[in-house]
Design a protein around this motif. Structure first.
Motif, short mmCIF file in Angstrom:
data_model
loop_
_atom_site.label_atom_id
_atom_site.label_comp_id
_atom_site.label_asym_id
_atom_site.label_seq_id
_atom_site.Cartn_x
_atom_site.Cartn_y
_atom_site.Cartn_z
N UNK A 1 58.63 109.16 67.02
CA UNK A 1 57.78 110.27 66.55
C UNK A 1 56.58 110.52 67.49
N UNK A 2 55.92 109.46 68.02
CA UNK A 2 54.76 109.73 68.91
C UNK A 2 55.11 110.48 70.20
N UNK A 3 56.40 110.50 70.56
CA UNK A 3 56.78 111.24 71.78
C UNK A 3 56.47 112.73 71.58
N UNK A 4 56.63 113.19 70.33
CA UNK A 4 56.37 114.61 70.04
C UNK A 4 55.00 114.83 69.40
N UNK A 5 54.33 113.74 69.02
CA UNK A 5 52.99 113.87 68.43
C UNK A 5 52.18 112.64 68.85
N UNK A 6 51.49 112.79 69.99
CA UNK A 6 50.82 111.61 70.58
C UNK A 6 49.64 111.12 69.72
N UNK A 7 49.22 111.91 68.73
CA UNK A 7 48.13 111.43 67.87
C UNK A 7 48.61 110.24 67.02
N UNK A 8 49.93 110.00 66.99
CA UNK A 8 50.46 108.86 66.22
C UNK A 8 50.37 107.55 67.00
N UNK A 9 50.03 107.61 68.28
CA UNK A 9 49.91 106.38 69.07
C UNK A 9 48.67 105.61 68.64
N UNK A 10 48.68 104.27 68.79
CA UNK A 10 47.49 103.51 68.40
C UNK A 10 46.29 103.91 69.25
N UNK A 11 45.14 104.14 68.61
CA UNK A 11 43.93 104.47 69.38
C UNK A 11 42.75 103.68 68.82
N UNK A 12 41.93 103.15 69.72
CA UNK A 12 40.82 102.31 69.31
C UNK A 12 39.79 103.12 68.51
N UNK A 13 39.07 102.41 67.65
CA UNK A 13 38.17 103.08 66.71
C UNK A 13 36.86 103.58 67.29
N UNK A 14 36.40 103.01 68.40
CA UNK A 14 35.06 103.36 68.90
C UNK A 14 35.14 103.88 70.33
N UNK A 15 34.19 104.74 70.71
CA UNK A 15 34.12 105.18 72.11
C UNK A 15 32.72 104.97 72.65
N UNK A 16 32.65 104.82 73.96
CA UNK A 16 31.36 104.64 74.65
C UNK A 16 31.47 105.36 75.98
N UNK A 17 30.47 106.21 76.31
CA UNK A 17 30.56 106.97 77.56
C UNK A 17 29.79 106.30 78.68
#
Ligand code: URA
Length: 434
Positions: A321-337
């Motif tokens: 499913x993530x091949x057609x909807x990459x938002x389903x891939x695991x993504x870390x909870x925090x961001x830092x720029x």
């Protein structure tokens, strides 16, 4: 024969005989030679090197440590591809479905992350249920039916390399030419393909940092492949900055999928197309590079390369499913720029430091047993040659732990070299070795 004597011989700069190399690899594979003796040997090899004859013997001993697949029953020229390892190197993920979508069977063996570089198997595990632990029958069966299979070394292919690779990863013995050449070529010779395309990285983030060393490695591997009767070509590509913008398992999978949709970064697409052209020409599917590139553009535009990727993920037990909807891939909870402290142009992004920053976040292994966090990584918002203004975002860190993210921040901030004058353009594809 005693392993102790072989270690001593190599430590003193001696040349190991064919029988001694066989004894060492057989003993290590079955467990009678322990990790600590093999670690001492690999360190001695790092200091003393190996002759071309020793390297060939090591390659063949590792190839013969397990099964050697016979794919001759599958029609067509089976091609394989392997990279010497880089940062942000998700090439196999995009390249193999493109080639398979063009009807050229891909039978590939991949590894896990090594040192500061990532590995294809870890990335593919972003798809729930995905496995590279294929039996010989499954491997050959998948190549036959869907045109693509990627196996790990659990299928008893070059098990000596599997053990040695894990040991080298944690004993600072990766970056030795003969060890790299024999590691890669033993797998390639065991996996039954007819033709091999090698992506030899060069630069700060590669194991071979200098172009002349990368060239020597490429020549050594091409000569081993040719000697073993496989059509072999090497492409030397740039690793003086990470490839593409994404570094970290799931972020890289997303970038590979974007590329299969025609939306990937230019440097990454260029490496995929350069290697892909060689694969298609070796397989006799394209007469020249121009035709090969047009064919690859075609399967990206009509969506068949993306569909092939999904078919491949499913065939190896993964949720596609993530091949057609990459938002389903695991993504870390925090961001830092990470922001620029001055205005100018990006001259260099120390790729090794970016790789280490990703490991620090949990995206790589510190010991053989470490689990990795597939969701963490870095997106490079600025790449070599880009203009930046003071305060602009250079990179975004994706993490799950504030202290680790802070440590990664320091590494990334240090990795960027910014100068006032515009930077010279460096092509991502440097040389071809035939
Ligand atoms: N890739 C491998 O498979 N082996 C190495 O030693 C380095 C990169």
């Amino acid at each position: 024969m005693r392993m102790y004597d072989l270690i001593l011989k190599k430590k003193q700069g001696g040349e190991l005989s064919t029988d001694e190399i066989r004894y060492m690899i057989e003993g290590f594979t079955e467990g009678s030679i322990p990790d600590y003796q093999m670690s001492a040997m690999t360190m001695a090899i790092c200091f003393r090197g190996m002759t071309p004859r020793e390297t060939v013997d090591l390659t063949l001993a590792m190839r013969d440590s397990g099964d050697v697949l016979d794919l001759s029953g599958i029609k067509g020229v089976k091609v394989d591809k392997h990279s010497t390892g880089g940062v942000g190197d998700k090439t196999s993920l995009a390249l193999t479905p493109i080639i398979a979508a063009l009807g050229v069977p891909v039978a590939k063996m991949s590894g896990r992350g090594l040192g500061h570089t990532g590995g294809t198997i870890d990335k593919l595990e972003c798809f729930d249920g995905f496995t590279t632990a294929l039996s010989e029958e499954q491997f050959a069966g998948n190549v036959n039916t869907i045109g693509i299979a990627i196996a790990g070394q659990t299928a008893n292919l070059a098990p000596a390399d599997k053990k040695l690779y894990a040991l080298r990863d944690v004993t600072a013995t990766v970056d030795q030419m003969s060890l790299i050449a024999s590691s890669i070529m033993s797998k390639k010779l065991a996996s039954g393909s007819d033709a091999i395309v090698l992506d030899v990285k060069t630069g700060n983030g590669a194991f071979m940092k200098k172009l002349e060393d990368s060239r020597a490695l490429a020549k050594e591997m091409v000569s081993i492949g040719t000697m073993a009767g496989k059509k072999t070509v090497a492409v030397i590509t740039d690793m003086d900055q990470p490839l593409g913008r994404a570094v970290g398992n799931s972020l890289e999978v997303r970038e590979a999928i974007d590329t299969l949709r025609g939306e990937g970064p230019a440097d990454f697409k260029e490496v995929v197309f350069a290697l892909g052209s060689q694969m298609l020409m070796l397989a006799g599917r394209a007469a020249d590079e121009k035709e090969a590139r047009a064919l690859m553009e075609g399967v990206i535009e009509d969506g068949s390369a993306l569909d092939k990727f999904a078919q491949f993920v499913r065939a190896q037990g993964g949720d596609a499913a993530p091949v057609y909807d990459t938002s389903l891939l695991p993504v870390a909870g925090k961001t830092l720029e990470v922001t620029a402290k001055e205005s100018g142009y990006v001259h260099r992004i120390l790729a090794e430091d970016i790789g280490i920053a990703c490991m620090t976040l949990g995206g790589g292994r510190e010991t053989k047993e470490s689990a990795i966090d597939l969701s963490v990584g870095i997106i490079l918002e600025k790449k070599n040659g880009d203009a930046v203004s003071d305060g602009e975002v250079l990179a975004t860190i994706y993490g799950n732990d504030d202290a680790k993210m802070q440590a990664a921040y320091e590494k990334i901030a240090h990795a960027y070299e910014i100068a006032k004058e515009p930077a010279a353009f460096v092509p991502v594809v440097r040389e071809y070795i035939f």
